[in-house]
Design an enzyme around this catalytic site. Structure first.
Site, short mmCIF file in Angstrom:
data_model
loop_
_atom_site.label_atom_id
_atom_site.label_comp_id
_atom_site.label_asym_id
_atom_site.label_seq_id
_atom_site.Cartn_x
_atom_site.Cartn_y
_atom_site.Cartn_z
N LYS A 116 -5.26 1.11 -5.31
CA LYS A 116 -4.75 0.34 -5.22
C LYS A 116 -3.68 0.29 -6.78
O LYS A 116 -2.42 -0.22 -6.59
CB LYS A 116 -5.05 -0.59 -5.24
CG LYS A 116 -5.47 -1.29 -4.02
CD LYS A 116 -5.32 -3.00 -3.79
CE LYS A 116 -7.54 -3.50 -4.45
NZ LYS A 116 -8.36 -2.61 -4.01
N GLU A 200 -2.54 -9.57 -11.91
CA GLU A 200 -0.97 -10.08 -11.92
C GLU A 200 -0.68 -10.67 -11.54
O GLU A 200 -1.17 -12.55 -12.27
CB GLU A 200 -1.27 -9.53 -10.18
CG GLU A 200 -1.60 -7.89 -10.22
CD GLU A 200 -1.16 -7.80 -8.22
OE1 GLU A 200 -0.95 -8.37 -7.72
OE2 GLU A 200 -0.42 -6.55 -8.42
N PHE A 202 0.25 -14.35 -10.65
CA PHE A 202 -0.71 -15.46 -8.70
C PHE A 202 1.14 -15.59 -8.04
O PHE A 202 2.06 -16.62 -9.26
CB PHE A 202 -1.67 -15.85 -9.55
CG PHE A 202 -1.80 -16.98 -8.79
CD1 PHE A 202 -2.30 -18.37 -7.61
CD2 PHE A 202 -2.01 -16.41 -7.14
CE1 PHE A 202 -2.02 -18.24 -6.23
CE2 PHE A 202 -2.98 -16.56 -5.76
CZ PHE A 202 -2.61 -18.21 -5.48
N LEU A 203 0.75 -14.84 -7.51
CA LEU A 203 2.09 -15.78 -6.26
C LEU A 203 1.69 -16.75 -5.44
O LEU A 203 0.66 -16.71 -4.60
CB LEU A 203 3.10 -14.05 -5.71
CG LEU A 203 3.37 -13.08 -6.63
CD1 LEU A 203 3.90 -12.45 -5.13
CD2 LEU A 203 4.60 -13.75 -7.83
N HIS A 208 3.51 -12.46 4.00
CA HIS A 208 2.97 -11.14 3.99
C HIS A 208 3.97 -10.66 4.55
O HIS A 208 4.21 -10.44 6.07
CB HIS A 208 1.60 -10.94 4.59
CG HIS A 208 1.14 -9.77 4.48
ND1 HIS A 208 0.15 -9.72 4.93
CD2 HIS A 208 1.59 -8.13 4.11
CE1 HIS A 208 0.02 -8.15 5.25
NE2 HIS A 208 0.90 -7.53 4.53
N LYS A 237 -5.49 -10.19 10.76
CA LYS A 237 -3.82 -10.88 10.54
C LYS A 237 -4.08 -11.64 12.42
O LYS A 237 -4.84 -11.19 12.82
CB LYS A 237 -3.31 -9.52 10.50
CG LYS A 237 -2.55 -8.95 9.87
CD LYS A 237 -1.39 -7.99 9.66
CE LYS A 237 -1.48 -7.53 8.47
NZ LYS A 237 -1.09 -5.91 8.08
N GLU A 287 0.49 -3.19 -1.35
CA GLU A 287 -0.40 -2.58 -0.77
C GLU A 287 0.94 -0.78 -0.05
O GLU A 287 1.83 -1.47 0.91
CB GLU A 287 -1.48 -2.61 -0.13
CG GLU A 287 -2.60 -3.28 -1.08
CD GLU A 287 -3.66 -3.86 -0.66
OE1 GLU A 287 -3.95 -5.21 -0.46
OE2 GLU A 287 -3.98 -3.40 0.88
N ARG A 291 -1.60 5.00 7.88
CA ARG A 291 -2.05 5.41 9.24
C ARG A 291 -0.93 4.50 10.07
O ARG A 291 -0.25 3.37 9.85
CB ARG A 291 -3.53 4.64 9.19
CG ARG A 291 -3.26 2.89 8.84
CD ARG A 291 -4.79 3.12 9.09
NE ARG A 291 -4.81 0.93 9.60
CZ ARG A 291 -4.53 0.15 8.49
NH1 ARG A 291 -3.88 1.15 6.71
NH2 ARG A 291 -3.79 -0.95 8.00
N VAL A 294 -2.20 -1.39 13.37
CA VAL A 294 -2.73 -2.58 14.70
C VAL A 294 -1.06 -3.12 15.29
O VAL A 294 -0.89 -2.93 16.56
CB VAL A 294 -2.96 -3.89 14.65
CG1 VAL A 294 -3.57 -4.32 16.25
CG2 VAL A 294 -4.94 -3.21 14.18
C1 MV4 Z 1 -2.25 -11.25 -3.76
C2 MV4 Z 1 -1.82 -12.69 -3.45
C3 MV4 Z 1 -0.75 -13.74 -4.47
N1 MV4 Z 1 0.01 -12.88 -5.87
N2 MV4 Z 1 -1.37 -11.22 -5.00
C4 MV4 Z 1 -5.03 -10.70 -0.85
C5 MV4 Z 1 -5.40 -9.14 -0.16
C6 MV4 Z 1 -4.58 -8.29 -0.55
N3 MV4 Z 1 -3.80 -7.52 0.67
C7 MV4 Z 1 -3.71 -8.79 -1.36
N4 MV4 Z 1 -3.21 -10.39 -1.21
C8 MV4 Z 1 -3.30 -11.78 -2.32
N5 MV4 Z 1 -2.90 -10.99 -3.37
C9 MV4 Z 1 -0.59 -11.83 -6.26
N6 MV4 Z 1 -0.24 -11.26 -7.36
C10 MV4 Z 1 -2.29 -13.37 -2.38
C11 MV4 Z 1 -2.81 -12.85 -1.80
C12 MV4 Z 1 -3.77 -13.03 -0.46
C13 MV4 Z 1 -2.68 -12.07 1.04
C14 MV4 Z 1 -1.82 -11.15 0.32
C15 MV4 Z 1 -1.72 -11.39 2.28
C16 MV4 Z 1 -1.61 -11.56 3.45
C17 MV4 Z 1 -2.88 -12.38 3.12
C18 MV4 Z 1 -2.95 -13.30 1.83
C19 MV4 Z 1 -4.55 -14.24 1.65
C20 MV4 Z 1 -4.56 -14.02 0.44
C21 MV4 Z 1 -4.18 -14.15 -0.26
#
Ligand code: MV4
Length: 448
Positions: A116, A200, A202-203, A208, A237, A287, A291, A294
């Site tokens: 990452k 990071e 925090f958002l 997503h 998901k 990220e 691949r 789903v």
């Molecule tokens: C974050 C975030 C909020 N702010 N990064 C969760 C696992 C990984 N895919 C990244 N994730 C997150 N990163 C920042 N700076 C919130 C999440 C997150 C999330 C992201 C996408 C889909 C579902 C999620 C569920 C909880 C937290």
């Protein structure tokens, strides 16, 4: 020239890959564990090889067994699907070293995007917007405090080796940072054997949204628009849709072209998905998945592109036979993941399928490996079917989803069907005004 593909996977994605091969007149080899001897992908394949006992580590993750099966059957190429070895760079290298075509990206790109920190640094270098934060791992409490002050609270401390939401600590107050930093590192060390963490901004309550890309070996790269995957539960998901209800054409084109340019500079080959958080009208890279995913069918339904067929054609060295101008969004699509889980506890609920009546009719697709009488084994993930619906616009698509879920019968094992039926009746699904935390809140409200 690819004449025979070994499918190094199981379940619905193995059936999906097999279908694409058949339409390309490519022979198929199924590999299976002893638990999957009667599985759909084994029945439909031209040949099959048992590669081991039920545990994935002894079968679908056994690189040597899979390569031996390719040798025995004379396969030219191996498709890894998703999960298992799909994003394992060593496997991709071994496949090539043994003279087979790996139907996927170059091992080096799998490696970079699998880390990452390296992925984020590479995307920032390529001009893709990333979440503000530390430039790599943070080594000390002092450095953490300085960076947090720079980007502003709340901040998120993330484990480098974490994933799927594990190893994340939110810090809202500067006074809590030192202890949170130590806690995050000790949890990372205990959980992943690697105590590196990064910081990071925090958002809060983002969506997503991910962009699908395809790159061939002739320098052509296209994006196939976005998928909104915000309806999740415990980082799984549940429902995905395309296009996203919150993007307009300008925002879509802007992020799509940024991603395409980055992939072109990278020299990315194959199918890939660039994941973003979307908040306050801005995209923030989190990220990249190297691949097929789903949820790829929703993209197929709005563009008419067969992504698995394109993966195979690209691996065979063929150029894409369309360009960006040929692609447009036609209608709206939604995918509903039907899993063999207790809808309350989410615990896997394997069992025998006593009745199987998938939905049908115009604009309805069901990707599944199930059949009446099939026994769902307890050894693998619990996805049993994907209901994918398409119509001219979002309201019609949602109406079709309600109708399809109403007629869909899978009996004999608990499933998430009732949960999906409740979600499609919700206000947030009607208006599309959900964020990544909405489903958890919705379920909590139903329980209380
Ligand atoms: C974050 C975030 C909020 N702010 N990064 C969760 C696992 C990984 N895919 C990244 N994730 C997150 N990163 C920042 N700076 C919130 C999440 C997150 C999330 C992201 C996408 C889909 C579902 C999620 C569920 C909880 C937290």
């Amino acid at each position: 020239m690819i004449r025979k593909v070994l499918i190094a996977n199981r379940g619905e994605i193995a059936v999906r890959i097999l279908r694409a091969c058949r339409e390309l007149d490519i022979a198929t080899v199924a590999v299976h564990s002893t638990a999957d001897a009667g599985a759909m992908h084994v029945r439909l394949a031209d040949e099959s090889v048992c590669i081991g006992p039920p545990p994935a580590a002894r079968s679908y993750l056994d690189k040597a067994a899979i390569l031996a099966a390719a040798e025995i059957t004379g396969a030219d190429a191996i498709h890894p699907g998703y999960g298992f070895l799909a994003e394992n760079p060593e496997f991709a290298e071994m496949v090539r070293e043994h003279g087979y075509v790996f139907i996927g990206p170059d091992p080096e790109h799998i490696r970079v995007m699998g880390d990452k920190i390296r992925a984020k640094a590479k995307m920032r270098e390529l001009g893709v917007p990333v979440v503000p934060g530390s430039d790599g791992a943070v080594r000390s409490r002092e450095e953490a405090a300085r960076i947090a002050a720079e980007i502003g609270y709340p901040v998120l401390i993330k484990a480098v080796a974490g994933g799927g939401g594990r190893g994340m600590v939110v810090v809202r107050d500067p006074g809590d940072l030192p202890r949170a930093f130590d806690l995050a590192r000790s949890e990372a060390r205990a959980g992943f054997g690697d105590d590196r963490v990064y910081i990071e901004k925090f958002l809060d309550r983002p969506r997503h949204i991910e962009i699908q890309v395809l790159g061939d070996r002739h320098g052509n790269v296209v994006h196939l628009f976005e998928r909104d995957c915000s309806i999740q539960r415990r980082h799984q998901k549940v429902i995905e849709e395309a296009p996203s209800p919150v993007l307009d054409d300008a925002a879509r084109a802007a992020i799509g072209s940024r991603v395409v340019e980055a992939m072109r500079q990278l020299g990315y080959v194959g199918a890939g998905t660039v994941e973003f958080l979307w908040a306050d009208g801005q995209f923030y890279f989190i990220e990249m998945n190297t691949r097929i995913q789903v949820e790829h069918p929703v993209t197929e339904m709005i563009t008419g592109v067969d992504l698995v067929r394109e993966q195979i054609r690209i691996a065979a060295g063929e150029p894409l036979d369309f360009d960006q101008d040929d692609l447009e969004i036609r209608g709206h699509a939604m995918e509903f993941r039907i899993t063999a889980e207790d809808p309350e506890t989410m615990l896997p609920a394997p069992g025998r399928v006593t009745a199987w009546h998938p939905a049908g009719g115009p604009g309805v697709r069901v990707d599944s490996h199930l059949y009446a009488g099939y026994t769902i084994p307890p050894y693998y993930d619990s996805l049993i079917a994907k209901l994918v619906v398409h119509d001219r616009d979002r309201p019609r698509c949602l109406a079709r989803a309600r109708r399809s879920l109403g007629e869909f019968v899978v009996d004999g094992t608990p499933s998430t069907m009732s949960l999906l039926r409740a979600i499609v009746e919700s206000e947030q699904m009607l208006t599309g005004t959900y964020d990544i935390g909405w489903l958890e809140r919705f379920l909590e409200a139903r329980r209380s």
